[in-house]
Write a protein that holds these residues in place. Sequence first.
Motif, PDB file in Angstrom:
ATOM      1  N   LEU A   3      56.719  22.747  54.305  1.00  0.00           N
ATOM      2  CA  LEU A   3      55.503  22.048  54.728  1.00  0.00           C
ATOM      3  C   LEU A   3      55.745  20.547  54.848  1.00  0.00           C
ATOM      4  O   LEU A   3      55.233  19.904  55.765  1.00  0.00           O
ATOM      5  CB  LEU A   3      54.363  22.337  53.753  1.00  0.00           C
ATOM      6  CG  LEU A   3      53.839  23.771  53.783  1.00  0.00           C
ATOM      7  CD1 LEU A   3      52.887  24.023  52.634  1.00  0.00           C
ATOM      8  CD2 LEU A   3      53.186  24.069  55.104  1.00  0.00           C
ATOM      9  N   ALA A   4      56.525  19.987  53.935  1.00  0.00           N
ATOM     10  CA  ALA A   4      56.833  18.557  54.011  1.00  0.00           C
ATOM     11  C   ALA A   4      57.644  18.245  55.263  1.00  0.00           C
ATOM     12  O   ALA A   4      57.369  17.258  55.961  1.00  0.00           O
ATOM     13  CB  ALA A   4      57.591  18.115  52.759  1.00  0.00           C
ATOM     14  N   ILE A   5      58.619  19.085  55.565  1.00  0.00           N
ATOM     15  CA  ILE A   5      59.421  18.881  56.780  1.00  0.00           C
ATOM     16  C   ILE A   5      58.548  19.008  58.017  1.00  0.00           C
ATOM     17  O   ILE A   5      58.623  18.196  58.940  1.00  0.00           O
ATOM     18  CB  ILE A   5      60.587  19.893  56.847  1.00  0.00           C
ATOM     19  CG1 ILE A   5      61.598  19.619  55.744  1.00  0.00           C
ATOM     20  CG2 ILE A   5      61.266  19.842  58.215  1.00  0.00           C
ATOM     21  CD1 ILE A   5      62.645  20.709  55.611  1.00  0.00           C
ATOM     22  N   ALA A   6      57.720  20.042  58.045  1.00  0.00           N
ATOM     23  CA  ALA A   6      56.850  20.266  59.198  1.00  0.00           C
ATOM     24  C   ALA A   6      55.901  19.088  59.403  1.00  0.00           C
ATOM     25  O   ALA A   6      55.626  18.691  60.535  1.00  0.00           O
ATOM     26  CB  ALA A   6      56.065  21.559  59.020  1.00  0.00           C
ATOM     27  N   ALA A  32      48.815  19.371  53.152  1.00  0.00           N
ATOM     28  CA  ALA A  32      49.061  18.849  51.805  1.00  0.00           C
ATOM     29  C   ALA A  32      48.407  19.737  50.752  1.00  0.00           C
ATOM     30  O   ALA A  32      48.988  19.974  49.689  1.00  0.00           O
ATOM     31  CB  ALA A  32      48.548  17.418  51.700  1.00  0.00           C
ATOM     32  N   PHE A  33      47.222  20.255  51.054  1.00  0.00           N
ATOM     33  CA  PHE A  33      46.546  21.152  50.115  1.00  0.00           C
ATOM     34  C   PHE A  33      47.337  22.449  49.956  1.00  0.00           C
ATOM     35  O   PHE A  33      47.493  22.959  48.843  1.00  0.00           O
ATOM     36  CB  PHE A  33      45.115  21.449  50.598  1.00  0.00           C
ATOM     37  CG  PHE A  33      44.324  22.270  49.635  1.00  0.00           C
ATOM     38  CD1 PHE A  33      43.840  21.716  48.460  1.00  0.00           C
ATOM     39  CD2 PHE A  33      44.080  23.606  49.897  1.00  0.00           C
ATOM     40  CE1 PHE A  33      43.112  22.479  47.563  1.00  0.00           C
ATOM     41  CE2 PHE A  33      43.352  24.372  49.011  1.00  0.00           C
ATOM     42  CZ  PHE A  33      42.873  23.807  47.840  1.00  0.00           C
ATOM     43  N   LEU A  73      54.279  15.292  42.568  1.00  0.00           N
ATOM     44  CA  LEU A  73      54.686  14.954  43.936  1.00  0.00           C
ATOM     45  C   LEU A  73      53.743  15.574  44.955  1.00  0.00           C
ATOM     46  O   LEU A  73      53.429  14.960  45.980  1.00  0.00           O
ATOM     47  CB  LEU A  73      56.120  15.405  44.184  1.00  0.00           C
ATOM     48  CG  LEU A  73      57.196  14.713  43.354  1.00  0.00           C
ATOM     49  CD1 LEU A  73      58.560  15.334  43.617  1.00  0.00           C
ATOM     50  CD2 LEU A  73      57.208  13.217  43.620  1.00  0.00           C
ATOM     51  N   GLY A  74      53.289  16.796  44.674  1.00  0.00           N
ATOM     52  CA  GLY A  74      52.320  17.441  45.559  1.00  0.00           C
ATOM     53  C   GLY A  74      50.993  16.709  45.590  1.00  0.00           C
ATOM     54  O   GLY A  74      50.370  16.558  46.648  1.00  0.00           O
ATOM     55  N   LEU A  78      49.086  14.832  48.689  1.00  0.00           N
ATOM     56  CA  LEU A  78      47.704  15.137  49.043  1.00  0.00           C
ATOM     57  C   LEU A  78      46.863  13.865  49.103  1.00  0.00           C
ATOM     58  O   LEU A  78      46.048  13.694  50.011  1.00  0.00           O
ATOM     59  CB  LEU A  78      47.091  16.121  48.045  1.00  0.00           C
ATOM     60  CG  LEU A  78      45.635  16.518  48.284  1.00  0.00           C
ATOM     61  CD1 LEU A  78      45.497  17.256  49.616  1.00  0.00           C
ATOM     62  CD2 LEU A  78      45.136  17.390  47.151  1.00  0.00           C
ATOM     63  N   LEU A  79      47.064  12.966  48.158  1.00  0.00           N
ATOM     64  CA  LEU A  79      46.273  11.738  48.115  1.00  0.00           C
ATOM     65  C   LEU A  79      46.622  10.772  49.237  1.00  0.00           C
ATOM     66  O   LEU A  79      45.744  10.088  49.778  1.00  0.00           O
ATOM     67  CB  LEU A  79      46.444  11.036  46.757  1.00  0.00           C
ATOM     68  CG  LEU A  79      45.880  11.792  45.563  1.00  0.00           C
ATOM     69  CD1 LEU A  79      46.194  11.050  44.276  1.00  0.00           C
ATOM     70  CD2 LEU A  79      44.384  12.015  45.719  1.00  0.00           C
TER      71      LEU A  79
END
Length: 109
Positions: A3-6, A32-33, A73-74, A78-79
């Motif tokens: 998800l981070a890469i995408a 992010a959620f 980190l997640g 998200l923030l």
Amino acid sequence: HFLAIAWMYRDEYRQAGFVMLRRDDQTGCATAFDALICTLILFMVTGAPFFAGLTGGFYLSGALTLDCLFLFLGVLFLLERDRPNARRLFFGSIIYLPLVLALMVLTRA
């Protein structure tokens, strides 16, 4: 880390015609959620070896510490959904798994 890469390369994926993220997620909040939910699920998964009697208390405390750091980190992503936080989440995921597996091997019952 997918998800981070995408999220980091969402424009490049879009230009190439690949759908990697939800089309209606313009702000990245849903992505992010989803990443945060996945990190929460890891709490249960990493606890399983301890509750199955395969590892000891040292593993559980180490795994929970790593889980908390990864969850942090997640939450950061998200923030504030920006490239640096997405990169932190990505690299955190790369570091997280080998450390949990090493703890599992070193503390097996």
